[in-house]
Design a protein around this motif. Structure first.
Motif, PDB file in Angstrom:
ATOM      1  N   TYR A   1      -3.822  -3.482  -4.553  1.00 50.68           N
ATOM      2  CA  TYR A   1      -3.933  -2.834  -3.241  1.00 50.68           C
ATOM      3  C   TYR A   1      -3.080  -1.564  -3.180  1.00 50.68           C
ATOM      4  CZ  TYR A   1      -3.932  -2.565   1.894  1.00 50.68           C
ATOM      5  OH  TYR A   1      -4.071  -2.153   3.201  1.00 50.68           O
ATOM      6  N   LEU A   2      -1.844  -1.653  -3.691  1.00 48.51           N
ATOM      7  CA  LEU A   2      -0.960  -0.496  -3.680  1.00 48.51           C
ATOM      8  C   LEU A   2      -1.483   0.609  -4.600  1.00 48.51           C
ATOM      9  CD1 LEU A   2       2.575  -2.169  -3.663  1.00 48.51           C
ATOM     10  CD2 LEU A   2       1.213  -1.369  -1.744  1.00 48.51           C
ATOM     11  N   LEU A   3      -1.997   0.229  -5.765  1.00 54.13           N
ATOM     12  CA  LEU A   3      -2.562   1.223  -6.684  1.00 54.13           C
ATOM     13  C   LEU A   3      -3.766   1.922  -6.056  1.00 54.13           C
ATOM     14  CD1 LEU A   3      -2.355  -0.647 -10.119  1.00 54.13           C
ATOM     15  CD2 LEU A   3      -0.933   1.257  -9.321  1.00 54.13           C
ATOM     16  N   LEU A   4      -4.597   1.169  -5.337  1.00 52.54           N
ATOM     17  CA  LEU A   4      -5.755   1.770  -4.658  1.00 52.54           C
ATOM     18  C   LEU A   4      -5.316   2.740  -3.573  1.00 52.54           C
ATOM     19  CD1 LEU A   4      -8.205  -1.261  -4.308  1.00 52.54           C
ATOM     20  CD2 LEU A   4      -8.517   0.772  -5.722  1.00 52.54           C
ATOM     21  N   ILE A   5      -4.269   2.385  -2.830  1.00 52.78           N
ATOM     22  CA  ILE A   5      -3.776   3.284  -1.777  1.00 52.78           C
ATOM     23  C   ILE A   5      -3.301   4.597  -2.386  1.00 52.78           C
ATOM     24  CG2 ILE A   5      -1.924   3.620  -0.096  1.00 52.78           C
ATOM     25  CD1 ILE A   5      -2.114   0.682   0.589  1.00 52.78           C
TER      26      ILE A   5
ATOM     27  N   ALA B   1       1.963   3.214   0.931  1.00 53.14           N
ATOM     28  CA  ALA B   1       1.976   1.936   0.230  1.00 53.14           C
ATOM     29  C   ALA B   1       3.054   1.011   0.790  1.00 53.14           C
ATOM     30  CB  ALA B   1       2.193   2.163  -1.267  1.00 53.14           C
ATOM     31  N   LEU B   2       4.239   1.563   1.080  1.00 55.70           N
ATOM     32  CA  LEU B   2       5.314   0.751   1.651  1.00 55.70           C
ATOM     33  C   LEU B   2       4.951   0.263   3.049  1.00 55.70           C
ATOM     34  CD1 LEU B   2       8.474   2.786   0.546  1.00 55.70           C
ATOM     35  CD2 LEU B   2       7.629   0.631  -0.406  1.00 55.70           C
ATOM     36  N   VAL B   3       4.320   1.125   3.849  1.00 52.87           N
ATOM     37  CA  VAL B   3       3.910   0.718   5.188  1.00 52.87           C
ATOM     38  C   VAL B   3       2.844  -0.370   5.116  1.00 52.87           C
ATOM     39  CG1 VAL B   3       2.746   1.501   7.290  1.00 52.87           C
ATOM     40  CG2 VAL B   3       4.526   2.902   6.266  1.00 52.87           C
ATOM     41  N   ALA B   4       1.920  -0.247   4.159  1.00 55.06           N
ATOM     42  CA  ALA B   4       0.824  -1.215   4.055  1.00 55.06           C
ATOM     43  C   ALA B   4       1.295  -2.570   3.538  1.00 55.06           C
ATOM     44  CB  ALA B   4      -0.260  -0.659   3.137  1.00 55.06           C
ATOM     45  N   ILE B   5       2.392  -2.585   2.749  1.00 56.26           N
ATOM     46  CA  ILE B   5       2.852  -3.840   2.155  1.00 56.26           C
ATOM     47  C   ILE B   5       3.634  -4.693   3.154  1.00 56.26           C
ATOM     48  CG2 ILE B   5       5.122  -3.148   1.306  1.00 56.26           C
ATOM     49  CD1 ILE B   5       2.493  -5.120  -0.668  1.00 56.26           C
ATOM     50  N   LEU B   6       4.073  -4.110   4.274  1.00 56.52           N
ATOM     51  CA  LEU B   6       4.890  -4.854   5.239  1.00 56.52           C
ATOM     52  C   LEU B   6       4.191  -6.097   5.793  1.00 56.52           C
ATOM     53  CD1 LEU B   6       6.649  -1.972   7.195  1.00 56.52           C
ATOM     54  CD2 LEU B   6       7.643  -3.516   5.516  1.00 56.52           C
ATOM     55  N   PRO B   7       2.888  -6.010   6.202  1.00 56.75           N
ATOM     56  CA  PRO B   7       2.243  -7.233   6.702  1.00 56.75           C
ATOM     57  C   PRO B   7       2.199  -8.339   5.659  1.00 56.75           C
ATOM     58  CG  PRO B   7       0.957  -5.289   7.259  1.00 56.75           C
ATOM     59  CD  PRO B   7       2.011  -4.845   6.311  1.00 56.75           C
ATOM     60  N   MET B   8       2.094  -7.986   4.365  1.00 60.29           N
ATOM     61  CA  MET B   8       2.072  -9.006   3.315  1.00 60.29           C
ATOM     62  C   MET B   8       3.417  -9.724   3.224  1.00 60.29           C
ATOM     63  SD  MET B   8       0.131  -6.935   0.284  1.00 60.29           S
ATOM     64  CE  MET B   8      -1.302  -5.910   0.637  1.00 60.29           C
ATOM     65  N   LEU B   9       4.504  -8.965   3.415  1.00 67.51           N
ATOM     66  CA  LEU B   9       5.828  -9.578   3.350  1.00 67.51           C
ATOM     67  C   LEU B   9       6.060 -10.499   4.544  1.00 67.51           C
ATOM     68  CD1 LEU B   9       7.940  -6.487   2.208  1.00 67.51           C
ATOM     69  CD2 LEU B   9       6.968  -8.312   0.798  1.00 67.51           C
ATOM     70  N   VAL B  10       5.612 -10.074   5.725  1.00 68.58           N
ATOM     71  CA  VAL B  10       5.790 -10.899   6.927  1.00 68.58           C
ATOM     72  C   VAL B  10       4.929 -12.155   6.861  1.00 68.58           C
ATOM     73  CG1 VAL B  10       5.539 -10.943   9.446  1.00 68.58           C
ATOM     74  CG2 VAL B  10       6.405  -8.900   8.317  1.00 68.58           C
ATOM     75  N   ARG B  11       3.784 -12.059   6.153  1.00 66.47           N
ATOM     76  CA  ARG B  11       2.851 -13.188   6.097  1.00 66.47           C
ATOM     77  C   ARG B  11       3.442 -14.400   5.389  1.00 66.47           C
ATOM     78  NH1 ARG B  11      -0.792 -14.675   2.496  1.00 66.47           N
ATOM     79  NH2 ARG B  11      -0.502 -12.798   1.236  1.00 66.47           N
ATOM     80  N   PHE B  12       4.431 -14.176   4.511  1.00 63.51           N
ATOM     81  CA  PHE B  12       5.041 -15.292   3.798  1.00 63.51           C
ATOM     82  C   PHE B  12       6.075 -16.015   4.644  1.00 63.51           C
ATOM     83  CE2 PHE B  12       3.562 -12.631   0.238  1.00 63.51           C
ATOM     84  CZ  PHE B  12       2.766 -13.567  -0.400  1.00 63.51           C
ATOM     85  N   THR B  13       6.291 -15.554   5.859  1.00 59.29           N
ATOM     86  CA  THR B  13       7.172 -16.249   6.787  1.00 59.29           C
ATOM     87  C   THR B  13       6.327 -16.998   7.807  1.00 59.29           C
ATOM     88  OG1 THR B  13       7.304 -14.390   8.347  1.00 59.29           O
ATOM     89  CG2 THR B  13       8.850 -14.383   6.501  1.00 59.29           C
ATOM     90  N   ASP B  14       6.984 -17.697   8.710  1.00 61.28           N
ATOM     91  CA  ASP B  14       6.269 -18.451   9.748  1.00 61.28           C
ATOM     92  C   ASP B  14       6.044 -17.626  11.009  1.00 61.28           C
ATOM     93  OD1 ASP B  14       6.198 -20.677   8.099  1.00 61.28           O
ATOM     94  OD2 ASP B  14       8.152 -21.416   8.827  1.00 61.28           O
ATOM     95  N   LEU B  15       6.341 -16.335  10.956  1.00 63.75           N
ATOM     96  CA  LEU B  15       6.220 -15.494  12.142  1.00 63.75           C
ATOM     97  C   LEU B  15       4.782 -15.040  12.317  1.00 63.75           C
ATOM     98  CD1 LEU B  15       9.409 -13.302  11.673  1.00 63.75           C
ATOM     99  CD2 LEU B  15       9.139 -15.337  13.097  1.00 63.75           C
ATOM    100  N   ASN B  16       4.327 -15.023  13.560  1.00 65.07           N
ATOM    101  CA  ASN B  16       2.981 -14.553  13.883  1.00 65.07           C
ATOM    102  C   ASN B  16       3.094 -13.168  14.520  1.00 65.07           C
ATOM    103  OD1 ASN B  16       0.255 -14.331  14.415  1.00 65.07           O
ATOM    104  ND2 ASN B  16       0.347 -15.578  16.286  1.00 65.07           N
ATOM    105  N   ILE B  17       3.125 -12.145  13.676  1.00 68.97           N
ATOM    106  CA  ILE B  17       3.314 -10.778  14.138  1.00 68.97           C
ATOM    107  C   ILE B  17       1.954 -10.109  14.285  1.00 68.97           C
ATOM    108  CG2 ILE B  17       4.414  -8.575  13.667  1.00 68.97           C
ATOM    109  CD1 ILE B  17       6.332 -10.865  14.212  1.00 68.97           C
ATOM    110  N   ALA B  18       1.703  -9.566  15.484  1.00 68.88           N
ATOM    111  CA  ALA B  18       0.398  -8.973  15.752  1.00 68.88           C
ATOM    112  C   ALA B  18       0.276  -7.576  15.166  1.00 68.88           C
ATOM    113  CB  ALA B  18       0.147  -8.923  17.270  1.00 68.88           C
ATOM    114  N   PHE B  19       1.399  -6.890  14.935  1.00 72.85           N
ATOM    115  CA  PHE B  19       1.360  -5.506  14.481  1.00 72.85           C
ATOM    116  C   PHE B  19       1.635  -5.434  12.985  1.00 72.85           C
ATOM    117  CE2 PHE B  19       2.536  -5.155  18.958  1.00 72.85           C
ATOM    118  CZ  PHE B  19       1.564  -4.274  19.400  1.00 72.85           C
ATOM    119  N   GLY B  20       0.828  -4.649  12.312  1.00 75.77           N
ATOM    120  CA  GLY B  20       1.049  -4.374  10.909  1.00 75.77           C
ATOM    121  C   GLY B  20       1.375  -2.911  10.711  1.00 75.77           C
ATOM    122  N   GLY B  21       1.603  -2.535   9.454  1.00 74.46           N
ATOM    123  CA  GLY B  21       1.917  -1.150   9.161  1.00 74.46           C
ATOM    124  C   GLY B  21       0.783  -0.209   9.515  1.00 74.46           C
TER     125      GLY B  21
END
Length: 278
Positions: free
Chosen positions: A166-170, A227-247
């Protein structure tokens, strides 16, 4: 589409962008509810939850500030036009600049990369409806394709591989979109035709190479930032938090907000001059 066109014609800013903006902002109450649930749990007040909520708020503010900084920043290439005499009048001789944005591609590379990554899962589901319960090569491709959007039953290896691709494609789409919209050779030719030159750089091919070098450096910075902005939702997804906003959502929100502010400023300036002329 019709409503978006009406907003564009009679309102301020791009109508479709405004509708997407409102759709993203609609998730704000869910984000506030999540923060409230972190602070006040079923067992009472949680100090750890309060620290986590403050960390999320501070992180969101820093991210928004970074997006505003990158989207508003630009590298200005000075251009000097030579003087020429036509009859009794002298033309040219003024100095101007070429504004080059740090993130010229905007949010488009992330959209392209997301669509490219989800296409395999879409087509596989059409031909194999129960692919989620199967094993084998196509099941692995399906899990790899959806690893960014869900973690249910997806091994961590698929998520890591998906994030890397995903990062390489971005990065790739950022370079493709930037150089598709900005052609250094064409800009250099237009400068030369109008009798201009970049101080210290000869007209023609040296100017093209100079602009290409500057654009490559700026695009690398913009690609890494996206790429750093896009990877943030992936990092949050490994937690139990339900965050509506992504990068990506923050990029869209900030972009539309800045566009609306610029439109309002231009309208106010136009109104001022119109009143002065009347």
């Amino acid at each position: 589409m019709w409503l978006g066109e009406q907003i564009t014609t009679k309102g301020v800013g791009n109508g479709i962008s405004m509708l997407i903006f409102v759709g993203i902002i609609a998730g704000l109450p869910s984000f506030v509810t999540t923060l409230y649930g972190l602070i006040f749990t079923a067992t009472g007040f949680s100090t750890t939850g309060l620290i986590t909520a403050l960390g999320l708020i501070i992180g969101a503010i820093i991210l928004i500030a970074a997006v505003v900084f990158v989207q508003q920043s630009e590298r200005r290439i000075p251009v000097q036009y030579s003087k020429k005499v036509v009859g009794r009048k002298m033309y040219g001789g003024q100095s101007t600049h070429i504004p080059l944005k740090l993130a010229m591609a905007g949010v488009m590379p992330i959209i392209f990369a997301s669509a490219f990554m989800t296409f395999p899962a879409m087509f596989i589901q059409i031909f194999i409806p129960d692919i989620a319960t199967q094993t084998g090569f196509w099941a692995g491709v399906y899990k790899f394709s959806i690893a960014t959007s869900t973690s249910n039953g997806i091994p961590i290896g698929y998520s890591i591989a998906n994030a890397a691709v995903y990062l390489l494609l971005i990065v790739g789409f950022t370079f493709f979109y930037t150089f598709a919209t900005f052609n250094p050779a064409e800009v250099s030719s237009n400068i030369k035709k109008n009798g201009g030159f970049i101080p210290g750089i000869r007209a023609g091919k040296p100017t093209t190479e100079y602009l290409k070098s500057i654009m490559t450096k700026l695009t690398w910075f913009g690609a890494v930032f996206l790429a750093l902005v896009a990877i943030l939702p992936m990092l949050v997804r490994f937690t139990d938090l339900n965050i509506a906003f992504g990068g990506t959502s923050i990029l869209i929100i900030v972009g539309v907000a800045l566009e609306v502010v610029q439109q309002l400023e231009s309208q106010l300036v136009m109104r001022h001059y119109k009143g002065f002329l009347d």
